[in-house]
Design a protein around this motif. Structure first.
Motif, PDB file in Angstrom:
ATOM      1  N   THR A 242      -9.311   3.669 -16.569  1.00  0.00           N
ATOM      2  CA  THR A 242     -10.423   3.318 -15.673  1.00  0.00           C
ATOM      3  C   THR A 242     -10.575   4.340 -14.551  1.00  0.00           C
ATOM      4  O   THR A 242     -11.586   4.359 -13.863  1.00  0.00           O
ATOM      5  CB  THR A 242     -10.207   1.931 -15.045  1.00  0.00           C
ATOM      6  OG1 THR A 242      -9.138   1.995 -14.094  1.00  0.00           O
ATOM      7  CG2 THR A 242      -9.879   0.897 -16.101  1.00  0.00           C
ATOM      8  N   ASN A 244      -9.074   4.284 -11.846  1.00  0.00           N
ATOM      9  CA  ASN A 244      -8.911   3.563 -10.589  1.00  0.00           C
ATOM     10  C   ASN A 244      -7.456   3.121 -10.526  1.00  0.00           C
ATOM     11  O   ASN A 244      -6.987   2.419 -11.428  1.00  0.00           O
ATOM     12  CB  ASN A 244      -9.847   2.348 -10.525  1.00  0.00           C
ATOM     13  CG  ASN A 244      -9.630   1.502  -9.283  1.00  0.00           C
ATOM     14  OD1 ASN A 244      -8.699   0.695  -9.221  1.00  0.00           O
ATOM     15  ND2 ASN A 244     -10.490   1.676  -8.293  1.00  0.00           N
ATOM     16  N   TRP A 245      -6.740   3.527  -9.469  1.00  0.00           N
ATOM     17  CA  TRP A 245      -5.305   3.298  -9.432  1.00  0.00           C
ATOM     18  C   TRP A 245      -4.947   1.819  -9.561  1.00  0.00           C
ATOM     19  O   TRP A 245      -4.083   1.454 -10.370  1.00  0.00           O
ATOM     20  CB  TRP A 245      -4.692   3.838  -8.132  1.00  0.00           C
ATOM     21  CG  TRP A 245      -3.202   3.776  -8.139  1.00  0.00           C
ATOM     22  CD1 TRP A 245      -2.339   4.728  -8.558  1.00  0.00           C
ATOM     23  CD2 TRP A 245      -2.385   2.652  -7.742  1.00  0.00           C
ATOM     24  NE1 TRP A 245      -1.036   4.297  -8.455  1.00  0.00           N
ATOM     25  CE2 TRP A 245      -1.039   3.027  -7.957  1.00  0.00           C
ATOM     26  CE3 TRP A 245      -2.664   1.390  -7.237  1.00  0.00           C
ATOM     27  CZ2 TRP A 245       0.019   2.169  -7.674  1.00  0.00           C
ATOM     28  CZ3 TRP A 245      -1.603   0.522  -6.961  1.00  0.00           C
ATOM     29  CH2 TRP A 245      -0.288   0.923  -7.179  1.00  0.00           C
TER      30      TRP A 245
END
Length: 569
Positions: A242, A244-245
């Motif tokens: 994604t 996103n972390w």
């Protein structure tokens, strides 16, 4: 200090000696505060290994674009460049220096945890003149002093800093081509669609067989399920799904901890260091497997691990195992997953006592602990349902052994490659291509390897979605040919032969050391016996009883003195 300040190399070194964490990024001097050093998602070591060095390529390869945009906030000025590049310093951790709170008042002080093991044979391919290895520091004389300006100066290297700088600039151009080609875009449908279907099929087959009491097929399918699922956990750990972390970490925790029983936090912490100091005997945890494996004779010196914070002893047990390590390779690999459990749980246990806690704060650590508990609840129930401890043991061993090809595949990419330390001036691209190799695989069956057989390209671009690695590898090969770099690759069978050959070579040296040691012991015993003969004779002569000595004790001992009977006039 103002950001327009220009820092000389000498000034940077002075601040490092004072304890500052200074890293160069695109000519900017970054001063990393302790608060971020402790909270860095990539771990503290990922930063400490680049103190005094230009980490531009490493930073851009491992971070998302919006994160890279925030990095200049730590800039305290620019650095003086020589011919357009920075002459690197040796990070204190590379020579065994770390900062620890003092027992008296808690202030940070330098601590010498290890001492340098420098090369005495510059022509040795394992320890060139540029090599700095570490062994444990058993002396307290250096504690409280700290590194010196001399210890920050790199040893002589065969590498040209100018050439490494050119390769670095070319790598950045290559990275831009990869970005422009859209290869950082995740292929959710074409890439992960078939994988999700494969995961579901394997899990269903395992459950179906278990329900019908076909335990061996069930264990096999479960092992294959774990084997395939870990590839996606790997992607998520690199923020390659994604991008996103938080989202990637949550999904990765579900896969790794709840379904697989392994800590994703430990894996990311371990794996980041591996990607940054690939194949360094004192710093890369992925090749530090004493007492079971040693891929270089340098491990026979009982090196210190800056990751595990302990000595890797070449003791009696290691001597026995390493002498036959090439014969034990596949047996050990069959049980490698149990080692992952041990490392995972040790990591989570240590984080419990760490006030910095796990990356992401309390929630990430708690989510992982809950996941491990959930895993053993459901998998423990599976084992209990086998009906007897014997059947449960068979199920446990088979399900875990089936995952072993994954472990074999990963070590193929590094075990046979160089472990030499070429110094802090080596560029990111040069180091990755020197220490990593691909496993050649036909596109039709690359799902078996999860796409990670293309390790060279993966190491150059860790965040790249693995379904795009094949396209990117074509660009990397062109880059390698243009700049005279070797793009190493071999087939799965040939790769196994290379690794076994590497292990056998070290095993032969271990056995040779044992032979030499035995010869030295025998020589020492003979010398001791000879010395005893001389001593007895001298005493006998002094006492006027030489004949009695010859007739008695001396005659019994003297033949050991090179087999020559002692005869007195």
């Amino acid at each position: 200090m103002a950001r327009h300040t220009i820092w000389s190399r000498k000034q940077v070194a002075a601040r490092i000696l004072q304890g500052d964490t200074l890293i160069i990024f695109h000519g900017q001097l970054l001063n990393i505060p302790k608060s971020w050093l402790d909270a860095h998602p990539g771990g503290t070591l990922a930063l400490l290994h680049f103190v005094g060095r230009d980490a531009t390529d490493e930073i851009e390869a491992c971070h998302l674009e919006h994160t890279v945009a925030l990095i200049p906030r730590y800039s305290i000025g620019t650095v003086e460049l020589t011919d357009g590049f920075w002459a690197p310093l040796v990070p204190p951790i590379a020579t065994g220096w770390v900062r620890r709170p003092s027992a008296a008042d808690g202030t940070l002080q330098w601590h010498k945890e290890a001492v340098e093991l420098l090369s005495d044979d510059p022509s040795n391919k394992f320890t060139p003149a540029s090599s700095i290895l570490l062994t444990e520091n058993f002396s307290s004389t250096a504690k409280g002093q700290g590194p010196t300006l001399a210890s920050l100066q790199p040893p002589p290297s065969t590498l040209s800093l100018e050439q490494q700088a050119r390769q670095s600039r070319a790598y950045r151009e290559l990275h831009k081509r990869v970005v422009d080609a859209g290869l950082y875009q995740t292929r959710y449908v074409a890439g992960y669609g078939p994988e999700i279907a494969r995961y579901a099929l394997l899990a269903t087959l395992s459950a179906y067989c278990y329900r019908h009491d076909w335990l061996v097929p069930s264990a096999v399918f479960l092992g294959l399920f774990w084997h395939q699922l870990v590839f996606t956990a790997h992607d998520l750990g690199h923020m390659g799904v994604t991008h996103n972390w938080t989202a990637d970490r949550i999904i990765a925790t579900v896969i790794a901890d709840y379904i697989g029983g392994l800590s994703i936090g430990w894996w990311v912490h371990n794996h980041n260091v591996h990607h940054l100091v690939t194949n360094h005997p004192s710093h890369d945890p992925d090749i530090e497997h004493i007492p079971f494996f040693a891929i270089s004779p340098v491990f026979l010196d009982s090196l210190w691990s800056s990751y595990y914070k302990r000595t890797m002893p070449f003791d009696a047990f290691a001597r026995i195992v390493l002498s036959v390590q090439h014969k034990l390779f596949y047996i050990v690999m069959a049980f490698a997953r149990f080692n992952l459990y041990a490392n995972s749980y040790a990591y989570l246990y240590q984080k419990y006592f760490d006030t910095r806690r796990a990356t992401g704060g309390w929630w990430a650590w708690r989510l992982e602990v809950a996941g491990i508990a959930f895993f053993w609840l459901w998998f423990g129930g599976v084992l209990y349902g086998c009906g007897s401890w014997q059947r449960a043991l068979v199920y446990l061993i088979i399900s875990h052994a089936v995952t072993s090809p994954l472990h074999v595949q990963i070590v193929l990419s590094h075990f046979s490659m160089s472990t030499a330390d070429l110094g802090p001036g080596e560029s990111f691209a040069h180091r990755q291509m020197r220490t990593t190799t691909d496993v050649i695989c036909a596109p039709a069956v690359e799902f078996i390897h999860g796409g990670l057989h293309l390790q060279v390209t993966h190491h150059l671009f860790p965040r790249l979605p693995r379904h795009n690695l094949r396209k990117a590898s074509a660009l990397v090969k062109a880059y390698a040919a243009e700049h005279g770099l070797t793009y190493a690759e071999f087939g799965f069978v040939a790769g196994n032969k290379e690794v076994i050959g590497t292990l056998r070579a070290v095993a032969d040296q271990v056995r040779l050391m044992g032979t030499v040691a035995r010869a030295e012991v025998e020589e020492a015993v003979e010398k001791r016996n000879a010395d005893a003969v001389v001593k007895v004779v001298k005493e006998a002569v002094a006492n006027g009883s030489a004949k009695a000595a010859v007739a008695g004790d001396v005659q019994c001992v003297s033949p050991a003195a090179n087999g020559i009977p002692l005869v007195l006039p």
